[in-house]
Design a protein around this motif. Structure first.
Motif, PDB file in Angstrom:
ATOM      1  N   GLU A 198       0.662  -1.238   0.043  1.00 36.28           N
ATOM      2  CA  GLU A 198      -0.129  -0.100  -0.009  1.00 36.28           C
ATOM      3  C   GLU A 198       0.655   1.190  -0.080  1.00 36.28           C
ATOM      4  O   GLU A 198       0.581   2.351  -0.684  1.00 36.28           O
ATOM      5  N   ASP A 199       1.921   1.188   0.941  1.00 32.82           N
ATOM      6  CA  ASP A 199       2.742   2.548   0.615  1.00 32.82           C
ATOM      7  C   ASP A 199       3.345   2.628  -0.472  1.00 32.82           C
ATOM      8  O   ASP A 199       3.271   3.941  -1.106  1.00 32.82           O
ATOM      9  N   GLN A 210       0.553   6.435  -6.840  1.00 37.45           N
ATOM     10  CA  GLN A 210      -0.642   7.324  -7.328  1.00 37.45           C
ATOM     11  C   GLN A 210      -0.586   8.858  -7.260  1.00 37.45           C
ATOM     12  O   GLN A 210      -0.769   9.476  -8.263  1.00 37.45           O
ATOM     13  N   GLN A 232       0.545   4.323  -3.015  1.00 35.43           N
ATOM     14  CA  GLN A 232       0.093   5.427  -2.703  1.00 35.43           C
ATOM     15  C   GLN A 232       1.006   6.412  -3.122  1.00 35.43           C
ATOM     16  O   GLN A 232       0.880   7.292  -3.905  1.00 35.43           O
TER      17      GLN A 232
END
Length: 101
Positions: free
Chosen positions: A83-84, A90, A87
């Motif tokens: 997830e890091d 993104q 992110q």
């Protein structure tokens, strides 16, 4: 000290693991390029599920590995993006550039 590895678990199946930062990036860059360009299988997968933590260095590595694969006639697919990293990709507008599975 940061620890990180990139290994070939099976033909065409690469695994990236550990902490991806400025300390581990250069070594991983060299190892990954050798593994990718030396692989006899045309379709490669890179599993990132074992990445513990990543700075922007991790995304730089993924982009470089994608380029290495393309330049050597391979097709790369990336899975298990933490997830890091997702992110950062993104926010940086890089998510579209990564060949995510």
């Amino acid at each position: 000290m940061s620890q990180a590895t990139i290994i070939e678990r099976a033909p065409g199946q690469l695994q990236l693991a550990g902490v991806l930062d400025y300390r581990t990036g250069p070594g991983l860059r060299e190892q990954g390029a050798r593994l990718i360009t030396g692989c006899s299988v045309k379709r490669l997968s890179l599993d990132c599920a074992a990445v513990e933590k990543s700075s922007s260095v991790g995304l730089s590595l993924l982009l470089a590995f994608t380029r290495d694969a393309r330049d050597s006639g391979h097709e790369l697919s990336i899975s298990g993006l933490p997830e890091d990293m997702r992110q950062i990709a993104q926010v940086s507008g890089l998510l579209e550039l990564l060949p995510l599975a």
